[in-house]
Write an enzyme that holds these catalytic residues in place. Structure first.
Site, PDB file in Angstrom:
ATOM      1  N   ARG A 265       0.777  -1.164   0.041  1.00  0.00           N
ATOM      2  CA  ARG A 265       0.172   0.066   0.068  1.00  0.00           C
ATOM      3  C   ARG A 265       0.706   1.170  -0.127  1.00  0.00           C
ATOM      4  O   ARG A 265       1.823   1.414   0.838  1.00  0.00           O
ATOM      5  CB  ARG A 265      -0.514  -0.003   1.223  1.00  0.00           C
ATOM      6  N   ARG A 280       0.286   1.270  10.680  1.00  0.00           N
ATOM      7  CA  ARG A 280      -0.166   1.560   9.432  1.00  0.00           C
ATOM      8  C   ARG A 280       1.319   1.232   8.479  1.00  0.00           C
ATOM      9  O   ARG A 280       2.437   2.080   8.801  1.00  0.00           O
ATOM     10  CB  ARG A 280      -0.472   3.019   9.126  1.00  0.00           C
ATOM     11  N   GLU A 352      -9.115  -1.538  12.652  1.00  0.00           N
ATOM     12  CA  GLU A 352      -9.757  -2.746  11.844  1.00  0.00           C
ATOM     13  C   GLU A 352      -8.792  -3.858  11.549  1.00  0.00           C
ATOM     14  O   GLU A 352      -7.433  -3.472  11.235  1.00  0.00           O
ATOM     15  CB  GLU A 352     -10.226  -1.941  10.772  1.00  0.00           C
ATOM     16  N   SER A 355     -12.202  -6.476   7.342  1.00  0.00           N
ATOM     17  CA  SER A 355     -13.398  -5.961   6.470  1.00  0.00           C
ATOM     18  C   SER A 355     -14.169  -7.159   5.737  1.00  0.00           C
ATOM     19  O   SER A 355     -13.488  -7.536   4.902  1.00  0.00           O
ATOM     20  CB  SER A 355     -13.133  -4.936   5.731  1.00  0.00           C
ATOM     21  N   ARG A 393      -2.155  -5.385  12.710  1.00  0.00           N
ATOM     22  CA  ARG A 393      -2.601  -4.593  13.652  1.00  0.00           C
ATOM     23  C   ARG A 393      -2.969  -5.878  14.792  1.00  0.00           C
ATOM     24  O   ARG A 393      -3.310  -5.226  16.209  1.00  0.00           O
ATOM     25  CB  ARG A 393      -3.930  -3.753  13.386  1.00  0.00           C
TER      26      ARG A 393
END
Length: 426
Positions: A265, A280, A352, A355, A393
């Site tokens: 990412r 992140r 999160e 998802s 995470r």
């Protein structure tokens, strides 16, 4: 991609759905309909000219056979051929413009998904209570450094900000998580896939990431050819392309896949305190679940994916919440999304880790993925996905929620057989 028939029949519904996602599609819809009218007009005109051309092509040999002069009709047909070519070019331009506009539309949110952004997300349920400590708890960065689980400095030296190196027991803990996830999914009947990390443009197009988000991925240009590929941001991008341009049989569905990949990412790089350490990053590991289903089985498949993702976090014994996302916080391609968010004690926030989303037929239309129904007709499948799970995470949540007063971290019971230890000590 949204069905043009639906846009024709109920443009106001599409406009309202886009507004729920905080996307103003009014002019886009109007332009799509204008191009649609124009495209059909041109199509009718070209088809009429072709019919005239076909009729003349039968007349000319007969006229010649009878000794007549066909030169005038042949000249007329030559001029008509030029008009047909112009019409085809105009038709191609109208179709390209209409398709470009169709691709710019986000998926329609489900009717029960509320409008607005993340401020309107709704927690549905919680698992366990927030951990309480009778000592001063440490944050995950300090814990990972003191236990020699993560080397942030050398990660930054190798790859810059937003990178880290798993070391020793930390690498084994990361691998234990991935093995646990894979074992659970395979046991539940999901087919395990190891996928290419470099994908062609078409994969991002089908997933709904391109063309709108084409600048948000890492791209690799072959220096000796024109071949250009991108690093996959999630295994979903590959998995929803497995059956591109295929017709499946009804008894093949549902198809259930899991894929393990690193995810790449460009979104990382923030130095905010809530994004320290592994919260992140430019690269992180994830196991992804994807299903291809018949439309009538789509809702049940979504609940299955949510349950499976939740069950993994529950097995790890972590406090989390399940939230239903508002339309504006759902991704571009998705009709509904539930997030599983773990508690990070040092930050006092939920983050999160999975998802679960339903794209309905949006991705299948882009990828032309159909199945033959019992009515013998072809129908678009529905595609769904869920993280099962992302580790970057979970790792901080585990070391923070399971930390002890002496600086050690208790290993979640389900991971002990992989690690061969109950406690990670300084």
């Amino acid at each position: 991609m949204i069905d043009i028939k639906l846009i024709r029949s109920n443009p106001d519904l599409i406009k309202a759905g886009a507004k729920k996602k905080e996307f103003d599609a009014d002019k886009i819809i109007d332009d799509i309909l204008e191009y649609d009218v124009r495209r059909r007009e041109i199509t009718g005109s070209v088809e009429a000219m072709r019919a005239e051309q076909n009729a003349a092509s039968k007349q000319i040999p007969q006229i010649k056979k009878q000794g007549g002069d066909a030169s005038e009709l042949m000249a007329k047909m030559k001029a008509l051929a030029g008009k047909i070519k112009e019409g085809e070019a105009e038709l191609g331009e109208a179709e390209a413009k209409q398709n470009e506009l169709l691709l710019s539309l986000p998926n329609m949110p489900d009717e029960d998904v509320v409008a607005g952004g993340k401020e309107n997300n709704k927690p549905l349920r919680y698992f366990k209570e927030k951990p309480q400590f009778d000592f001063e708890p440490k944050n995950h960065v300090d814990l990972c450094e003191s236990l020699h689980l993560i080397d942030y400095q050398r990660g930054a030296k190798l790859s810059g900000a937003g990178s880290w190196v798993y070391t020793g027991v930390g690498a084994r803990l990361e691998w234990a998580l991935l093995n646990f996830f894979i074992d659970e999914h395979v046991r539940d009947g999901y087919q395990f896939m190891l996928l290419p990390h470099m994908l062609k443009y078409e994969c991002g197009y089908v997933a709904g990431q391109f063309p709108k988000f084409v600048d948000e991925d890492y791209w690799i240009q072959n220096p000796t050819t024109n071949d250009r590929k991108f690093l996959l941001p999630t295994a979903e991008t590959a998995l929803v392309n497995l059956h591109r341009d295929e017709v499946l049989e009804a008894d093949e569905l549902p198809k259930k896949y899991i894929g393990y990949t690193p995810c790449y990412r460009r979104e990382a790089g923030s130095y905010r305190s809530e994004e320290r350490g592994m919260i992140r990053g430019h690269q992180f590991n994830k196991v992804e679940m994807v299903q291809y289903t018949k439309p009538e089985d789509s809702d049940a498949a979504f609940e299955e994916l949510v349950h499976k993702a939740e069950n993994l976090v529950q097995e790890l014994g972590l406090h989390y919440r399940l939230s239903k996302l508002a339309a504006g916080d759902c991704s571009f391609s998705m009709a509904r999304t539930y997030d599983i968010e773990v508690w990070i004690p040092s930050m006092g926030i939920y983050k999160e880790v999975s998802s679960a989303s339903n794209a309905r037929e949006y991705q299948a239309r882009r990828g032309n993925v159909k199945y033959r129904g019992e009515d013998k007709k072809l129908h678009f499948v529905h595609t769904l996905n869920a993280s099962g799970l992302a580790t970057s995470r979970l790792f901080p949540a585990i070391v923070e929620q399971y930390q002890n007063a002496d600086g050690s971290v208790t290993v979640p019971e389900v991971l002990r057989k992989y690690l061969g230890m109950d406690v990670i000590r300084p």
